[in-house]
Scaffold this active site. Sequence first.
Site, PDB file in Angstrom:
ATOM      1  CB  ALA A  63      -0.993   0.228   1.606  1.00 44.12           C
ATOM      2  N   GLY A 109       0.804  -4.705   1.032  1.00 45.41           N
ATOM      3  CA  GLY A 109      -0.841  -5.523   0.060  1.00 45.41           C
ATOM      4  C   GLY A 109      -0.140  -5.472  -1.528  1.00 45.41           C
ATOM      5  CD  GLU A 112      -2.420  -7.460   3.178  1.00 48.10           C
ATOM      6  OE1 GLU A 112      -1.559  -6.583   2.770  1.00 48.10           O
ATOM      7  OE2 GLU A 112      -2.874  -7.778   3.725  1.00 48.10           O
ATOM      8  CD  GLU A 132       1.614  -5.440   5.545  1.00 48.56           C
ATOM      9  OE1 GLU A 132       3.013  -6.329   5.801  1.00 48.56           O
ATOM     10  OE2 GLU A 132       1.587  -5.138   4.079  1.00 48.56           O
TER      11      GLU A 132
HETATM   12  N1  CAA Z   1       4.942   3.164  -0.733  1.00 45.49           N
HETATM   13  C1  CAA Z   1       4.985   4.333  -1.242  1.00 45.49           C
HETATM   14  N2  CAA Z   1       6.538   4.889  -2.460  1.00 45.49           N
HETATM   15  C2  CAA Z   1       7.104   3.479  -2.096  1.00 45.49           C
HETATM   16  C3  CAA Z   1       6.552   2.008  -1.191  1.00 45.49           C
HETATM   17  C4  CAA Z   1       5.550   2.038  -0.879  1.00 45.49           C
HETATM   18  N3  CAA Z   1       5.376   0.690  -0.284  1.00 45.49           N
HETATM   19  N4  CAA Z   1       7.837   1.328  -1.881  1.00 45.49           N
HETATM   20  C5  CAA Z   1       8.454   1.753  -2.455  1.00 45.49           C
HETATM   21  N5  CAA Z   1       7.970   3.388  -2.220  1.00 45.49           N
HETATM   22  C6  CAA Z   1       8.491   4.573  -3.232  1.00 45.49           C
HETATM   23  C7  CAA Z   1      10.410   4.859  -2.454  1.00 45.49           C
HETATM   24  O1  CAA Z   1       9.849   5.887  -1.728  1.00 45.49           O
HETATM   25  C8  CAA Z   1      10.656   4.999  -3.636  1.00 45.49           C
HETATM   26  O2  CAA Z   1      10.638   6.845  -3.875  1.00 45.49           O
HETATM   27  P1  CAA Z   1      11.405   7.913  -4.312  1.00 45.49           P
HETATM   28  O3  CAA Z   1      12.411   7.333  -5.285  1.00 45.49           O
HETATM   29  O4  CAA Z   1      10.591   8.938  -4.299  1.00 45.49           O
HETATM   30  O5  CAA Z   1      12.703   7.677  -2.825  1.00 45.49           O
HETATM   31  C9  CAA Z   1      10.536   4.268  -4.894  1.00 45.49           C
HETATM   32  O6  CAA Z   1       9.370   3.952  -4.361  1.00 45.49           O
HETATM   33  C10 CAA Z   1      11.845   3.559  -5.012  1.00 45.49           C
HETATM   34  O7  CAA Z   1      11.644   2.469  -3.626  1.00 45.49           O
HETATM   35  P2  CAA Z   1      13.349   1.604  -2.797  1.00 45.49           P
HETATM   36  O8  CAA Z   1      14.770   3.759  -3.335  1.00 45.49           O
HETATM   37  O9  CAA Z   1      13.161   2.376  -1.452  1.00 45.49           O
HETATM   38  O10 CAA Z   1      13.703   0.805  -3.798  1.00 45.49           O
HETATM   39  P3  CAA Z   1      14.654  -0.291  -3.126  1.00 45.49           P
HETATM   40  O11 CAA Z   1      15.091  -1.214  -4.000  1.00 45.49           O
HETATM   41  O12 CAA Z   1      15.963   0.440  -2.215  1.00 45.49           O
HETATM   42  O13 CAA Z   1      13.726  -0.770  -1.651  1.00 45.49           O
HETATM   43  C11 CAA Z   1      11.081  -2.269  -1.531  1.00 45.49           C
HETATM   44  C12 CAA Z   1      12.653  -1.515  -2.364  1.00 45.49           C
HETATM   45  C13 CAA Z   1      12.395  -2.334  -0.724  1.00 45.49           C
HETATM   46  C14 CAA Z   1      10.898  -2.764  -2.386  1.00 45.49           C
HETATM   47  C15 CAA Z   1      11.529  -0.844  -0.344  1.00 45.49           C
HETATM   48  O14 CAA Z   1      11.293   0.137  -1.211  1.00 45.49           O
HETATM   49  C16 CAA Z   1      10.453  -1.229   0.927  1.00 45.49           C
HETATM   50  O15 CAA Z   1      10.716  -1.261   1.814  1.00 45.49           O
HETATM   51  N6  CAA Z   1       8.433  -0.478   0.620  1.00 45.49           N
HETATM   52  C17 CAA Z   1       8.075  -0.300   1.356  1.00 45.49           C
HETATM   53  C18 CAA Z   1       7.643  -2.123   1.470  1.00 45.49           C
HETATM   54  C19 CAA Z   1       6.678  -2.242   2.237  1.00 45.49           C
HETATM   55  O16 CAA Z   1       6.371  -1.937   3.993  1.00 45.49           O
HETATM   56  N7  CAA Z   1       5.200  -2.342   2.186  1.00 45.49           N
HETATM   57  C20 CAA Z   1       4.181  -2.850   3.198  1.00 45.49           C
HETATM   58  C21 CAA Z   1       3.497  -1.648   2.856  1.00 45.49           C
HETATM   59  S1  CAA Z   1       2.069  -1.400   3.904  1.00 45.49           S
HETATM   60  C22 CAA Z   1       0.740  -2.295   3.584  1.00 45.49           C
HETATM   61  O17 CAA Z   1       0.853  -2.540   2.412  1.00 45.49           O
HETATM   62  C23 CAA Z   1      -0.458  -2.454   4.122  1.00 45.49           C
HETATM   63  C24 CAA Z   1      -1.322  -3.491   3.853  1.00 45.49           C
HETATM   64  O18 CAA Z   1      -1.979  -4.508   4.467  1.00 45.49           O
HETATM   65  C25 CAA Z   1      -2.366  -3.057   3.002  1.00 45.49           C
END
Ligand code: CAA
Length: 258
Positions: A63, A109, A112, A132
Amino acid sequence: MSEVLVETDGKVGIVTLNRPQSLNALSIAVMDAVSEALGGFDRDPEIRCMVLAGLPKSFAAGADISEMKNIDGAEGAEKMLSRNLSNWDKIGSLKKPLIAAVSGFALGGGCELAMACDMIVASETAVFGQPEVLIGVMPGAGGTQRLTKAVGKAVSMEMNLTGRRLGAREALERGLVNRMVPVENYLSEAIKLAKLIAEQPPLAVQAAKAAVNAAVDRGLKDGLAAERRAFYGLFDTQDQKEGMKAFAEKRKAVWTGK
Ligand code: CAA
């Protein structure tokens, strides 16, 4: 360029997430569009099976955290997120089969969303996880439920409590995905599988999908009763008559979906 691409290939409806700048983070707008497109295919008599694809680098990284980070309190969370989270429920309730084509990140998400589909075709680079906990919350769209049913309690606990990810091979070995293919083939392989399903009698396919889901969603007794009802119901269809007649006549059946 639109963030959600919608196209058809024969009787297969294809929806592709296309938000590369955020690794396909699932914003409310994206999830509304995905749910609407899949719902449209589900109602379209020309479509028999659907594919939900991500990009080679990322199916979806969860998400959209930027939309959630300022939410304050449970009431605020429910107000802002409940309609969005209901999109996962809608996708899980589609009547026609839906195959996820997953490459790269399927996190939070995103994992999921893949699990809300009926089958998953994964590329060798796919990684599945519920991270998460690492950002102070827990899954809110099925990650504790569907993942546990798919991979069992031990692995689900570890993934949900530590954010441990499963690579494609382990996901295959643990039954989370149907097949693992080279990254250049993940979409074509998912479409191939969808076309194979699209050739089958549609009413029987939909009834079988509902009955398999009953096995997952209910207890055995209720599931067996649902299976029996659906099985008997198919004897009201022309496709049952055609299928059995064609078998006896040693020819290929022609399905009308009636
Ligand atoms: N939401 C918003 N933006 C996101 C995102 C997310 N879930 N995941 C990645 N991005 C964005 C980053 O902020 C970044 O943006 P900028 O270039 O503007 O800074 C861009 O995508 C690239 O990401 P990274 O620089 O972090 O790329 P990476 O290759 O170093 O890492 C990753 C990749 C491991 C996927 C890392 O981005 C990450 O950990 N993302 C979050 C994963 C996460 O926590 N997901 C769960 C979200 S909560 C949820 O989903 C609730 C639910 O149950 C519905």
